[in-house]
Design an enzyme around this catalytic site. Structure first.
Site, short mmCIF file in Angstrom:
data_model
loop_
_atom_site.label_atom_id
_atom_site.label_comp_id
_atom_site.label_asym_id
_atom_site.label_seq_id
_atom_site.Cartn_x
_atom_site.Cartn_y
_atom_site.Cartn_z
N ASN A 9 0.87 -1.19 0.00
CA ASN A 9 0.00 0.00 0.00
C ASN A 9 0.90 1.23 0.00
O ASN A 9 1.47 1.58 1.03
CB ASN A 9 -0.91 -0.02 1.24
CG ASN A 9 -1.80 1.21 1.31
OD1 ASN A 9 -1.85 1.99 0.35
ND2 ASN A 9 -2.49 1.39 2.42
N TRP A 10 1.00 1.84 -1.18
CA TRP A 10 1.94 2.96 -1.33
C TRP A 10 1.40 4.28 -0.77
O TRP A 10 2.12 5.28 -0.74
CB TRP A 10 2.32 3.13 -2.80
CG TRP A 10 3.31 2.11 -3.29
CD1 TRP A 10 3.99 1.19 -2.54
CD2 TRP A 10 3.74 1.90 -4.64
NE1 TRP A 10 4.81 0.43 -3.33
CE2 TRP A 10 4.68 0.85 -4.63
CE3 TRP A 10 3.43 2.51 -5.87
CZ2 TRP A 10 5.30 0.39 -5.80
CZ3 TRP A 10 4.04 2.05 -7.03
CH2 TRP A 10 4.97 1.01 -6.98
N LYS A 11 0.12 4.31 -0.43
CA LYS A 11 -0.49 5.53 0.11
C LYS A 11 -0.16 6.72 -0.81
O LYS A 11 -0.15 6.56 -2.03
CB LYS A 11 -0.04 5.75 1.56
CG LYS A 11 -0.29 4.51 2.42
CD LYS A 11 -0.02 4.71 3.87
CE LYS A 11 -0.25 3.41 4.62
NZ LYS A 11 -0.09 3.54 6.07
N HIS A 96 -9.56 2.08 5.32
CA HIS A 96 -8.25 2.21 5.96
C HIS A 96 -8.37 3.27 7.06
O HIS A 96 -9.10 4.25 6.91
CB HIS A 96 -7.21 2.64 4.91
CG HIS A 96 -5.81 2.51 5.42
ND1 HIS A 96 -5.27 3.44 6.31
CD2 HIS A 96 -4.85 1.58 5.23
CE1 HIS A 96 -4.03 3.06 6.61
NE2 HIS A 96 -3.75 1.94 5.98
N GLU A 98 -6.59 5.61 7.86
CA GLU A 98 -6.29 6.98 7.42
C GLU A 98 -7.51 7.61 6.75
O GLU A 98 -7.73 8.81 6.85
CB GLU A 98 -5.07 6.97 6.49
CG GLU A 98 -3.79 6.74 7.29
CD GLU A 98 -2.71 5.94 6.59
OE1 GLU A 98 -2.75 5.81 5.35
OE2 GLU A 98 -1.82 5.43 7.29
N GLU A 168 -5.56 -4.07 10.97
CA GLU A 168 -4.49 -3.07 11.11
C GLU A 168 -4.72 -2.28 12.39
O GLU A 168 -5.47 -1.28 12.38
CB GLU A 168 -4.50 -2.11 9.91
CG GLU A 168 -4.23 -2.79 8.59
CD GLU A 168 -3.62 -1.83 7.57
OE1 GLU A 168 -2.65 -2.24 6.92
OE2 GLU A 168 -4.07 -0.69 7.44
N GLY A 174 2.71 2.67 10.77
CA GLY A 174 3.71 3.71 10.56
C GLY A 174 4.49 4.09 11.80
O GLY A 174 5.16 5.12 11.84
N SER A 213 3.56 -1.78 10.53
CA SER A 213 5.00 -1.85 10.77
C SER A 213 5.63 -3.20 10.40
O SER A 213 6.51 -3.70 11.10
CB SER A 213 5.32 -1.47 12.22
OG SER A 213 4.93 -0.14 12.46
P1 13P Z 1 3.07 0.63 7.74
O1 13P Z 1 3.54 -0.67 7.14
O2 13P Z 1 3.84 1.82 7.29
O3 13P Z 1 2.94 0.53 9.22
O4 13P Z 1 1.57 0.89 7.17
C1 13P Z 1 0.66 -0.15 7.28
C2 13P Z 1 -0.55 0.22 6.52
O5 13P Z 1 -1.23 1.18 6.86
C3 13P Z 1 -0.89 -0.59 5.34
O6 13P Z 1 -2.17 -0.31 4.88
#
Ligand code: 13P
Length: 254
Positions: A9-11, A96, A98, A168, A174, A213
């Site tokens: 997931n590159w966001k 998600h 976010e 998650e 993150g 993470s």
């Molecule tokens: P990280 O791997 O940076 O913790 O992010 C996880 C995530 O939100 C995947 O959707």
């Protein structure tokens, strides 16, 4: 043999140049090594087609990071499920944290999107998870049940057939602080058992990924857990070297 679903997931990261480099090395690896797993990337919308054009490996699927709740019409700036389908997207990440936190998407909105994605035969990846505060207050199960129940309410008891859930925990995203492995196994088992109470689906038809993470140093331990069916990877998926390390690890766990 376990078949994992590994998604980058590159966001809001990566641009044309480094995507081309990433895809070059991914192509080389995938074409040279038979994959038992499903590998996918969720780039920003504007690069979805680049992926579908440039990845040569036939068992590669494309993931969108979100979709609009509407199919078409006067909704400036949105992307519809019809458009995703049109360019060959297979998976759609929904809910998600976010999007829940920064874009105010609630369980009801997410359930409606889930229903639309299923109706058009794409595969939803429903993200669920608790905050650190909710965990401390022992509310994790309650939060997860609410997130799952809203899907049942709008889409019916068979809604989770042929879908993916990504557990998650928000405090692990993150932060470099992944959840305990035993904790994740326990939660994944809970999620499966909870859904099975309402729908006796075959467990092959529901995959549960872990996200939060993940790196090449801890991926193996998570994938070795009985109820971890894959990984949704953020930060560690941005660089091809690290992502490929995780893909290789997943290919060597049976
Ligand atoms: P990280 O791997 O940076 O913790 O992010 C996880 C995530 O939100 C995947 O959707």
């Amino acid at each position: 043999m376990k078949k994992f679903l590994i998604i980058a997931n590159w966001k809001l990261n990566n641009t044309k140049d480094n995507i081309s480099e990433f895809l070059k090395y991914l192509n080389i690896y995938l074409l040279d090594n038979n994959q038992k797993n499903i590998i996918s990337i969720a780039p920003s919308f504007i690069y979805l087609e680049k992926l579908s054009r440039e990845i040569k490996y036939k068992n590669f699927f494309i993931t969108a990071q979100n979709v609009d709740i509407n199919l078409q019409g006067a909704f400036t700036g949105e992307i519809s499920v019809l458009m995703l389908k049109d360019i060959g997207v297979q998976y759609v990440i929904l809910g998600h944290s976010e999007r829940r936190i920064l874009h105010h998407e609630n369980n009801n909105i997410i359930a409606k999107k889930f229903s639309l994605v299923k109706k058009y035969h794409l595969t939803p990846i429903l993200c669920i998870g608790e905050t650190e505060k909710e965990k401390k207050l022992n509310k994790t199960y309650e939060i997860l049940k609410n997130q799952i129940n809203s899907i049942f309410e709008i889409c019916g008891t068979e809604s989770f057939r042929n879908t993916v859930i990504a557990y998650e925990p928000i405090w692990a995203i993150g932060t470099g602080k992944s959840a305990d492995i035993e904790y994740v196994q326990k939660i994944h088992k809970f999620i499966k058992n909870y859904i099975i109470q309402y729908d006796h689906l075959s467990l092959d038809s529901l995959m549960i990924q872990y996200g939060g993470s993940i790196t090449s140093l801890n991926a193996r331990e998570f994938l070795e857990q009985m109820d971890v069916d894959g990984l949704l990877i953020g930060t560690a998926s941005l660089q091809y070297k690290e992502f490929l390390k995780i893909v290789k690890i997943s290919n060597n766990i049976y």
